[in-house]
Every structure is written in structure tokens, then in C-alpha cells.
Write a protein that holds these residues in place. Sequence first.
Motif, PDB file in Angstrom:
ATOM      1  N   SER A 166      -5.093  -5.510   7.639  1.00 34.47           N
ATOM      2  CA  SER A 166      -4.583  -5.555   6.251  1.00 34.47           C
ATOM      3  C   SER A 166      -5.182  -3.800   5.910  1.00 34.47           C
ATOM      4  CB  SER A 166      -4.375  -6.061   5.766  1.00 34.47           C
ATOM      5  OG  SER A 166      -3.988  -6.860   4.051  1.00 34.47           O
ATOM      6  N   ARG A 167      -4.359  -3.575   5.374  1.00 32.01           N
ATOM      7  CA  ARG A 167      -4.980  -2.193   3.910  1.00 32.01           C
ATOM      8  C   ARG A 167      -5.507  -2.820   2.522  1.00 32.01           C
ATOM      9  NH1 ARG A 167      -3.256   2.283   7.223  1.00 32.01           N
ATOM     10  NH2 ARG A 167      -2.389   2.110   8.415  1.00 32.01           N
ATOM     11  N   SER A 168      -4.764  -3.782   2.251  1.00 32.06           N
ATOM     12  CA  SER A 168      -6.006  -3.887   0.600  1.00 32.06           C
ATOM     13  C   SER A 168      -6.703  -5.478   1.358  1.00 32.06           C
ATOM     14  CB  SER A 168      -3.963  -5.212   0.092  1.00 32.06           C
ATOM     15  OG  SER A 168      -4.216  -6.023   0.625  1.00 32.06           O
ATOM     16  N   GLN A 169      -7.506  -5.955   0.256  1.00 33.91           N
ATOM     17  CA  GLN A 169      -8.313  -6.678  -0.127  1.00 33.91           C
ATOM     18  C   GLN A 169      -8.205  -7.826  -0.186  1.00 33.91           C
ATOM     19  OE1 GLN A 169     -10.512  -3.852  -2.944  1.00 33.91           O
ATOM     20  NE2 GLN A 169     -12.048  -3.849  -1.420  1.00 33.91           N
ATOM     21  N   GLU A 170      -6.733  -7.607  -0.393  1.00 35.75           N
ATOM     22  CA  GLU A 170      -6.087  -9.367  -0.137  1.00 35.75           C
ATOM     23  C   GLU A 170      -7.304 -10.605   1.098  1.00 35.75           C
ATOM     24  OE1 GLU A 170      -2.751  -9.978   1.675  1.00 35.75           O
ATOM     25  OE2 GLU A 170      -2.850  -8.179   2.999  1.00 35.75           O
ATOM     26  N   ARG A 171      -7.266 -11.748  -0.079  1.00 37.30           N
ATOM     27  CA  ARG A 171      -7.866 -12.876   1.117  1.00 37.30           C
ATOM     28  C   ARG A 171      -7.163 -13.255   2.449  1.00 37.30           C
ATOM     29  NH1 ARG A 171      -9.068 -18.524  -0.698  1.00 37.30           N
ATOM     30  NH2 ARG A 171      -9.820 -18.312   1.674  1.00 37.30           N
ATOM     31  N   ILE A 172      -7.728 -13.251   3.438  1.00 38.67           N
ATOM     32  CA  ILE A 172      -6.566 -13.662   4.581  1.00 38.67           C
ATOM     33  C   ILE A 172      -7.532 -14.820   5.234  1.00 38.67           C
ATOM     34  CG2 ILE A 172      -6.829 -12.316   6.937  1.00 38.67           C
ATOM     35  CD1 ILE A 172      -7.417  -9.983   6.280  1.00 38.67           C
ATOM     36  N   HIS A 173      -6.244 -15.833   5.101  1.00 41.82           N
ATOM     37  CA  HIS A 173      -6.220 -17.341   5.239  1.00 41.82           C
ATOM     38  C   HIS A 173      -5.156 -17.443   6.035  1.00 41.82           C
ATOM     39  CE1 HIS A 173      -4.372 -17.129   2.053  1.00 41.82           C
ATOM     40  NE2 HIS A 173      -5.081 -16.898   1.377  1.00 41.82           N
ATOM     41  N   LEU A 174      -5.695 -18.557   6.378  1.00 40.40           N
ATOM     42  CA  LEU A 174      -4.122 -19.501   7.180  1.00 40.40           C
ATOM     43  C   LEU A 174      -3.142 -18.823   6.487  1.00 40.40           C
ATOM     44  CD1 LEU A 174      -3.709 -21.888   8.819  1.00 40.40           C
ATOM     45  CD2 LEU A 174      -2.905 -23.266   6.878  1.00 40.40           C
TER      46      LEU A 174
END
Length: 387
Positions: A65-73
Amino acid sequence: MGRLIPTAKGLAWFRKGHPWIFRNDLAKIQDAAPGSIVSLEEKNGKFLAQGFYSEHSKIAFRLVSRSQERIHLNFWKERVERAFHYREAVVEKTNAYRLIYGESDGIPSLIVDRYADHFVLQTLSQATEDLLDLFTKILLELFRPSSILLRNDLSVRELEGLPQEKKIIMGECPSRVQVFEGTIQYLVDLWKGQKTGAYLDQRENRAAASRFLRGRVLDAFCYHGLFALHAARHAAQVTGVDSSQEAIEQARENALLNGLANTEFRKENVFSFLKAEAEAGRHYDGIILDPPAFAKSKENVGGASRGYKELNLRAIRLLNPGGILVTSSCSYNLSESRFLEILRECERDLGATLKIIEKRGQSADHPILLSFPESHYLKCLFLEKIH
Ligand code: SAH
């Protein structure tokens, strides 16, 4: 979260859009756990992207991902859903297709092929290996599969320090699964077949080629006979040749399943078969060449080119005027322009004239990322021998 800082060269490479960063192009690796999600940052700490970190592989970073979003389920579930919606739009008249094609679907190093309700997975990095339970959960929730099989018997996994293995993750996977492709039914052995059981990447080419193939047709490197069976719907007589006994037996069974009596399958080496056919003075109205990848690395492109040339030369010689050549190369290391150059050399050596009918590639369920040339490996050309 671990942090990676690329060198100036690594940064320039990443800015061009390639989704990987090689270990040599990293200036700093800080607290990066093997297989974890890390943040890629500039020297001054400016965030660039998040991705998978691999400890052993030359490919140290794979973009997620190019953003700082949370990577979860839910993040992964949405990526799987998007991959599926794309397949719903592009995959037609079959229940066997690639559902997830790694980087091209934003899920690096994960392959999911679907054969009716049976799913086959390949995890090709430490990160997707660690996320296996999570992806299993997502597939169960979205598709309620009858079975999920892990086909991790791939040598590329060694580069990641991962063992080769095959195992059933859920459900029961029968020894043969029957699927369809257009009007053709075929059986796949998900446990033992090549790739994940079938060459799904050639699916659209098989249907398209059958529009042009008539008369006496040869399917060289036929595997389970799928090009041959599609062609046999319109052609007078089709011969399939493969060096694998298992492949030939399966091809014969598939021919019976479809009631296509105008086919024969022979266990032979294609190179010697083509030579013998020329010596016997036989000719064909259509020839399909779908060899395995001859150029496995950049270093052997030279030798591979000679292999492709010999094969195509022999095939073109056997074609009647007006005959069709369906010729493929699945070597990523051999570019389309080099492949065309080889075919031009064949044309010159034989004093023949060939017309391009179609320039094709892999089926749309194996999408190509604009800035990831590695995702584009299959070239398939339809040519007509004018004279
Ligand atoms: N055309 C097939 C896929 C072919 S894959 C399809 O659409 O499904 C390549 C095949 O070439 C494999 O089945 C392999 O067994 C066979 N093969 C490899 N080297 C060969 C050789 N020298 N002669 C004949 N077959 C060969």
C-alpha cells in the motif's frame, strides 16, 4: 513496525513504479521481522509505502500500500473481493480461472486458482506464508469452497527459505475435478498436475485459436490436450504430442469425455516428431506450439532463442500454404520483440511469408501491472503462412 530505507538507486527504482525493492538497494533495515509488514521510508523519515519484508530473498520488499492505512483482515478481504469482481467481468464461459495473481491484484506473492468449488493456493513469500490462515478465512467466508489445497511444491520458495510442500487445508479434494472451458469439459488433478493442475493462462488463446484451425492440425506440447480438443470441434483431424505419459493418458481421457473421435495423442519428443514428419513428407493446415519456458533466466536467453528458432522453423516448414501457426513463449526473459525477431529469422531462412493474424498474451485473469514487467510473461502469436 519495521522500517526500510532504500539507497538512492533503490528510491529511483521504486519511484518508477516497480513494486519490489531488492536487498542490494536497501541502505538500512531496522527492526524488520521476517514476513512482517514494514514501512518504506526516505532517509529523512518521510513515509513512502508499506509492504512485505522477506529476510532471505533477494526481493526484500514487496509493495502492498502507498498509504499508512491499517493493514488487517478487512483490508485483505477487500483486495480479494476486488480481484473477484474483476474476474466476474473478464472471465467467461469457464469455471476454472485464476482468482488472485499476486502483485497484479495487490496481494504480492499469493496465487489462488479456482477449479469449480475447489481452490488451490500458492504462498510464495514469508509474508503470505504467515498470512495463510487469514486468507483461508477470507476464502471460506466469501466463496464457501468445497476444498482448499496448498500447492507449495515450487522451487522459487527456496529463495525465501521456505520448504516445498503440498497439503490440504480444508475439505476434501477429489483426485480428479471436472471443469469446463467453453464447450470443452476436462479433468484436472489438482494434487499432481503441472502448475496448479492446468495452464489457465492459455485459456483465451485456446478458444481464439480454434476459430482459425481447420483441416489437419498438430498440437505440439499438448499437455492434457486442451488446444487440441478446442481445435477438434472444427478441424478434420487433430494430433496432440507430449513427452509426458501422464499428460497423454489424461488428454485421451479428455477426448473421450467430449466425444471427440477425430483426435489422437502420442507420447513423443516434439523435436524428433517434427523431424520425422518432415522426413515422411507430411504437412499440416494448423500447428500449435506451446513449449515449456526455455529461458529460465537472463543468462540462457541465447540457448533458449536457438530452441525457439529450431522449433518454429520445423513447424513452419510443415505448414501448407494458408496454414496457421499458433506459437507461444512463456519465458518472461524472452521479450515479445525478440520472439518476433526469431520468427522473422525463420521466415528468412525458409523463404516463407508470414502474416500476423493476432498478437496475444496471457488470459485476462492473469492481469499485467503497468510497471511490473515480470507480470507479463506469455506471448502467443497467430500467424498465417501466405506462401
Ligand atoms: N498447451 C498446454 C500446455 C503445455 S505445457 C495447454 O494449453 O494446456 C508444456 C508441455 O510440454 C508439458 O505438458 C510438458 O510435458 C511438455 N514437454 C516438455 N518438453 C517436451 C518435449 N521436448 N517434447 C514433448 N513435450 C514436451
